[in-house]
Design a protein around this motif. Structure first.
Motif, mmCIF file in Angstrom:
data_model
loop_
_atom_site.group_PDB
_atom_site.id
_atom_site.type_symbol
_atom_site.label_atom_id
_atom_site.label_comp_id
_atom_site.label_asym_id
_atom_site.label_seq_id
_atom_site.Cartn_x
_atom_site.Cartn_y
_atom_site.Cartn_z
ATOM 1 N N HIS A 176 -13.575 3.856 0.146
ATOM 2 C CA HIS A 176 -14.782 3.039 -0.032
ATOM 3 C C HIS A 176 -15.587 3.480 -1.248
ATOM 4 O O HIS A 176 -15.303 4.507 -1.886
ATOM 5 N N LEU B 28 -8.585 4.176 6.373
ATOM 6 C CA LEU B 28 -9.869 4.019 5.704
ATOM 7 C C LEU B 28 -10.717 5.263 5.963
ATOM 8 O O LEU B 28 -11.588 5.275 6.836
ATOM 9 N N TRP C 291 -7.090 -10.592 -2.522
ATOM 10 C CA TRP C 291 -6.426 -9.794 -1.492
ATOM 11 C C TRP C 291 -4.925 -9.818 -1.639
ATOM 12 O O TRP C 291 -4.250 -8.838 -1.383
ATOM 13 N N LEU D 189 -7.086 3.236 1.644
ATOM 14 C CA LEU D 189 -8.108 2.564 0.849
ATOM 15 C C LEU D 189 -9.432 3.311 1.000
ATOM 16 O O LEU D 189 -9.882 3.584 2.119
ATOM 17 N N LEU E 273 -10.665 -7.037 5.194
ATOM 18 C CA LEU E 273 -9.340 -6.436 5.061
ATOM 19 C C LEU E 273 -8.442 -6.736 6.252
ATOM 20 O O LEU E 273 -7.294 -7.147 6.086
ATOM 21 N N LEU F 289 -12.284 1.392 -4.092
ATOM 22 C CA LEU F 289 -13.310 0.524 -4.679
ATOM 23 C C LEU F 289 -14.434 1.384 -5.238
ATOM 24 O O LEU F 289 -14.917 2.288 -4.550
ATOM 25 N N LEU G 243 -15.328 -6.510 4.097
ATOM 26 C CA LEU G 243 -14.804 -7.393 3.049
ATOM 27 C C LEU G 243 -13.646 -8.258 3.550
ATOM 28 O O LEU G 243 -13.123 -9.083 2.799
ATOM 29 N N GLN H 255 -16.520 -0.384 4.919
ATOM 30 C CA GLN H 255 -16.754 -1.304 3.810
ATOM 31 C C GLN H 255 -15.605 -2.293 3.621
ATOM 32 O O GLN H 255 -15.813 -3.496 3.461
ATOM 33 N N TRP H 256 -14.368 -1.793 3.630
ATOM 34 C CA TRP H 256 -13.217 -2.676 3.454
ATOM 35 C C TRP H 256 -13.090 -3.642 4.626
ATOM 36 O O TRP H 256 -12.636 -4.789 4.451
ATOM 37 N N HIS I 233 -10.047 -0.231 -8.210
ATOM 38 C CA HIS I 233 -10.739 -1.515 -8.284
ATOM 39 C C HIS I 233 -12.219 -1.274 -8.607
ATOM 40 O O HIS I 233 -12.924 -0.615 -7.866
#
Length: 217
Positions: free
Chosen positions: A107, A141, A2, A105, A121, A187, A119, A115-116, A211
Motif C-alpha cells: 500500500h 497485502l 486492473w 501488493l 482488488l 502503489l 480499490l 487500500q487495495w 505504480h
C-alpha cells in the motif's frame, strides 16, 4: 488498469514446487479502514480459514468468489507482528499439490493494508479468474505501520522477504515458492518498496510493478 496490473504481474507465473503438510493458520482480525462494501469490514472478526478447513472445489465455487482473510505473524525484523490481509482465490485448497501463483501488493504511504481492497482488488481478481484472463492466485497485502521511517532502517523489506514468504510457505503449501510464479507490486510508497526489493533481490520474483512509485534515494 486492473487487467494490466494483475495480468502482467502473474503472466510469468507457472506451477512450481510443492510442500509438506501445513500447520494451522492463526489468523486474527486486523483493524484498518473499511474496504469496499461487498467485502468484509476489517473492524469486525473475520472467520479463520485454516488449511484443514480449506475450500473444496464445487461446481459453483467460482461463482462464490474468493475470500479475504486477516493474518498476523511474529516479526523479529519489525519488533512486533506483521499484519495484513490475504486474498484466497475461488476454489482454493491450501493443501493441494498444484501450486498457485503468489502476488504481494504493498500500500501507499499513510494508507493501510486495506487500500487495495478499497480499490476493488478482490472483486476484480474474482472476475478475471472467472473469465480465465488470469490463473487463480493468492494475493498478500502486508501492512507497513511506520510508513515515514527511513526505508533502509525500517526492517519492512526483511519482514517481507525473510518472514512473510516462509510463513506463507508453511501455512499454505499450495502457494508457489519459486520465483517463476511470484510477483511483487506496490502503489506510491509501496511501489518504491517494490522497486527497491525488485532491483536488489531480482532473483526472487518473476515480475515487479511500481505504480505511481517514487524510487527511494
Amino acid at each position: 488498469m486492473w487487467l494490466l496490473v494483475l495480468g502482467w504481474l502473474v503472466s510469468a507465473c507457472m506451477p512450481a514446487l510443492t510442500a509438506s503438510t501445513p500447520t494451522p493458520v492463526q489468523s486474527t482480525p486486523f483493524p484498518a479502514s473499511r474496504p469496499s462494501p461487498s467485502r468484509p469490514n476489517p473492524d469486525t472478526p473475520i472467520p479463520t480459514l485454516t488449511p484443514a478447513a480449506a475450500l473444496t472445489p464445487t461446481p459453483d465455487c467460482l461463482e462464490q468468489g474468493g475470500q479475504v482473510e486477516a493474518f498476523s505473524l511474529d516479526s523479529v525484523s519489525l519488533g512486533k507482528p506483521l499484519q495484513g490481509y490475504l486474498y484466497l482465490p475461488p476454489c482454493f485448497a491450501a493443501e493441494r499439490a498444484a501450486t498457485v501463483p503468489l502476488l504481494i501488493l504493498l500500500h501507499g504511504q499513510s494508507a493501510d493494508a486495506a487500500q487495495w481492497l478499497r480499490l476493488g482488488l478482490a472483486e476484480t481478481a474474482d472476475r478475471l479468474i472467472a473469465e480465465k484472463v488470469i490463473p487463480p492466485l493468492v494475493i498478500a497485502l502486508p501492512y507497513e505501520e511506520y510508513s515515514l521511517r527511513n526505508p533502509y532502517e525500517s526492517g519492512y523489506d526483511r519482514a517481507l522477504m525473510d518472514e512473510l514468504l516462509p510463513w506463507l510457505a508453511g501455512q499454505y503449501p499450495a502457494v508457489c515458492r519459486h520465483s517463476s510464479c511470484r510477483g511483487l507490486g506496490g502503489l506510491s510508497r509501496g511501489g518504491g518498496w517494490a522497486l527497491l526489493i525488485g532491483f536488489t533481490q531480482a532473483e526472487r520474483f518473476a515480475a515487479i510493478g511500481g505504480h505511481s512509485a517514487p524510487p527511494f534515494y
